[in-house]
Design an enzyme around this catalytic site. Structure first.
Site, PDB file in Angstrom:
ATOM      1  N   LEU A 194     -54.654   8.307 -36.932  1.00  0.00           N
ATOM      2  CA  LEU A 194     -55.283   7.654 -38.089  1.00  0.00           C
ATOM      3  C   LEU A 194     -56.171   6.484 -37.671  1.00  0.00           C
ATOM      4  O   LEU A 194     -56.780   5.832 -38.513  1.00  0.00           O
ATOM      5  CB  LEU A 194     -54.214   7.170 -39.072  1.00  0.00           C
ATOM      6  CG  LEU A 194     -53.322   8.263 -39.688  1.00  0.00           C
ATOM      7  CD1 LEU A 194     -52.286   7.651 -40.622  1.00  0.00           C
ATOM      8  CD2 LEU A 194     -54.167   9.294 -40.447  1.00  0.00           C
ATOM      9  N   HIS A 195     -56.224   6.191 -36.390  1.00  0.00           N
ATOM     10  CA  HIS A 195     -57.138   5.181 -35.851  1.00  0.00           C
ATOM     11  C   HIS A 195     -57.009   3.834 -36.573  1.00  0.00           C
ATOM     12  O   HIS A 195     -58.014   3.140 -36.783  1.00  0.00           O
ATOM     13  CB  HIS A 195     -58.592   5.697 -35.917  1.00  0.00           C
ATOM     14  CG  HIS A 195     -58.715   7.074 -35.341  1.00  0.00           C
ATOM     15  ND1 HIS A 195     -58.791   8.197 -36.117  1.00  0.00           N
ATOM     16  CD2 HIS A 195     -58.721   7.492 -34.070  1.00  0.00           C
ATOM     17  CE1 HIS A 195     -58.842   9.265 -35.339  1.00  0.00           C
ATOM     18  NE2 HIS A 195     -58.807   8.869 -34.093  1.00  0.00           N
ATOM     19  N   CYS A 196     -55.780   3.496 -36.971  1.00  0.00           N
ATOM     20  CA  CYS A 196     -55.504   2.215 -37.666  1.00  0.00           C
ATOM     21  C   CYS A 196     -56.335   2.058 -38.929  1.00  0.00           C
ATOM     22  O   CYS A 196     -56.598   0.921 -39.357  1.00  0.00           O
ATOM     23  CB  CYS A 196     -55.751   1.016 -36.743  1.00  0.00           C
ATOM     24  SG  CYS A 196     -54.776   1.002 -35.257  1.00  0.00           S
ATOM     25  N   ALA A 197     -56.791   3.164 -39.520  1.00  0.00           N
ATOM     26  CA  ALA A 197     -57.608   3.075 -40.738  1.00  0.00           C
ATOM     27  C   ALA A 197     -57.177   4.182 -41.708  1.00  0.00           C
ATOM     28  O   ALA A 197     -57.947   5.106 -42.003  1.00  0.00           O
ATOM     29  CB  ALA A 197     -59.095   3.187 -40.397  1.00  0.00           C
ATOM     30  N   ASN A 217     -56.776  -1.746 -39.884  1.00  0.00           N
ATOM     31  CA  ASN A 217     -55.555  -2.487 -40.253  1.00  0.00           C
ATOM     32  C   ASN A 217     -55.660  -3.976 -39.906  1.00  0.00           C
ATOM     33  O   ASN A 217     -54.908  -4.787 -40.442  1.00  0.00           O
ATOM     34  CB  ASN A 217     -54.336  -1.877 -39.561  1.00  0.00           C
ATOM     35  CG  ASN A 217     -53.778  -0.705 -40.362  1.00  0.00           C
ATOM     36  OD1 ASN A 217     -54.018  -0.596 -41.566  1.00  0.00           O
ATOM     37  ND2 ASN A 217     -53.050   0.179 -39.702  1.00  0.00           N
TER      38      ASN A 217
END
Ligand SMILES: Cc1ncc(COP(=O)(O)O)c(C=O)c1O
Length: 397
Positions: free
Chosen positions: A343-346, A104
């Protein structure tokens, strides 16, 4: 709660476990120096300035930066560095090519730029983390509308896979585009050589593989890639000028520097360079593979990361019938295994993996991880989420 010592396997988020040398460097700085670099002529400020220069020079050596190390500016983290680069390079009407593997920290600024008239093309990606070079070449060339910038992560923070930076950079340069690499996951874990890889702008963070404290990171831009400042303020010099200085690093470093953080980062970079990035990578690749095989043996566990030594030390899994957040919480509570779910910022990469709704559980090894920790973590997954014992146990070891 597990009685055993906790096992930290979230190095891809941050190296929460740090070498003593890093911790000592921060406390020594606060005790012995404590001043702001470049903000006075007295001995403490001069010593602070020297330390910041040593850190710039060490990073220049680590990344094989050509020319003046002052072209590397310290920023708060990779996110600030990426914003500075993206907003500095892209203008309304420009087109940027990025990947579906982006964090992100790239996706969101590019979306914000899109609202200001920048167009974006997103390379589609695949479940194995690969990049289609033909698709990339087409996207970069556009329909007689070549891209201004290619931005890509060196390594995915979801799967741990490394992207073919040099090949993609060469395709980008063929159409006159600049190349911005997000080295948040790779710096300190994989060789990053801006000259060999054809990188024009490099954004990195200090608190992951470089083992420094949070609040450290930076941006390097090659000569003739001049970025406008995003922040305006004091730089310690040129004080009578109404504008930001023209010269780097001051132009992009408004306000007091993070002296303690940069002192810790310098110690982290020295730690990495003394051991050598290739040796660090080899050790972590062996641990990653040990974990990968152990997790892959567990019925009901789907290992999403490829089982190869390339890339960085990340193994991401999905467990059938179990929510990722629940698995991570139970690993912490019942076995003291600290990992990251979600979601691990992805989110785009999770869409590709089919985990866009549920998320996944990411294990990431680091400098202090041991084989025993990896084995205990895999055994805990088998106990909590599996229908079978992990490989290390099944093999009787
Ligand atoms: C690939 C990638 N890019 C960017 C970032 C952002 O890094 P920072 O927290 O230093 O801003 C991260 C951090 O998780 C990352 O994994």
């Amino acid at each position: 709660m597990s009685a055993e010592p906790p096992i930290y396997l979230d190095y891809a988020a941050t190296s929460a476990v740090r070498p003593d040398a890093v911790i000592d460097a921060v406390t020594d700085y606060l005790r012995g120096i404590g001043a702001t670099p470049g903000r006075a002529g007295h001995r403490r400020a001069v010593e602070a300035g020297r330390m910041v220069f040593r850190c710039r020079r060490a990073l220049a050596e680590l990344f094989n930066l050509p020319g003046d190390p002052g072209r590397l500016t310290f920023q708060l983290n990779a996110t600030h560095a990426l914003n500075l680069a993206l907003f500095g390079v892209l203008r309304p009407g420009d087109r940027v090519v990025r990947t579906a593997y982006d964090h992100n920290a790239v996706r969101r600024p590019v979306n914000a730029l899109e609202a200001r008239g920048v167009r974006q093309t997103v390379l589609s990606g695949a479940p194995d983390g690969s990049v289609d070079l033909d698709e990339a070449a087409r996207a970069l060339a556009g329909n007689r509308n070549p891209a201004r910038l290619l931005v890509l992560p060196h390594a995915s923070n979801v799967l741990g896979t490394a992207l073919p930076v040099a090949e993609l950079a060469s395709l980008a340069h063929d159409v006159g585009a600049l190349v911005l690499v997000d080295a948040a996951q790779s710096a300190g874990h994989l060789p990053v050589d801006v000259q060999a890889m054809g990188i024009d702008l490099l954004a990195f963070t200090g608190h992951k593989g470089l083992l420094g404290p949070q609040g450290t990171g930076g941006l390097w831009a090659r000569e003739r890639v001049e970025l406008p400042p995003a922040f305006f303020g004091g730089t310690g010099g040129d004080s009578d000028s109404p504008d930001m200085p023209g010269l780097l690093p001051d132009r992009l470093e408004a306000g007091s520097q993070n002296g303690p953080g940069i002192a810790g980062l310098l110690a982290g970079v020295q730690w990495v360079m003394e051991r050598g990035v290739l040796a660090i990578h080899a050790r972590q690749a062996a641990l990653k593979l040990r974990l990968w095989y152990a997790l892959d043996m567990i019925a009901g566990v789907d290992v999403l990361s490829p089982g190869d030594p390339d890339g960085v030390g990340i193994v991401t899994i999905a467990a059938a019938g179990m929510d990722a957040a629940e698995l991570a919480t139970r690993l912490d509570r019942e076995a003291g295994v600290l990992v990251r779910a979600g979601l691990h910022c992805a989110p785009e990469q999770h869409e590709i993996l089919g985990t866009g709704r549920t998320g996944a559980v990411r294990f990431s090894v680091g400098w202090a991880t041991t084989e025993e920790e990896v084995d205990r973590a895999a055994a805990a997954v088998a106990r909590i989420a599996g229908a079978a014992e992990p490989a290390v146990r099944a093999a009787g070891s």
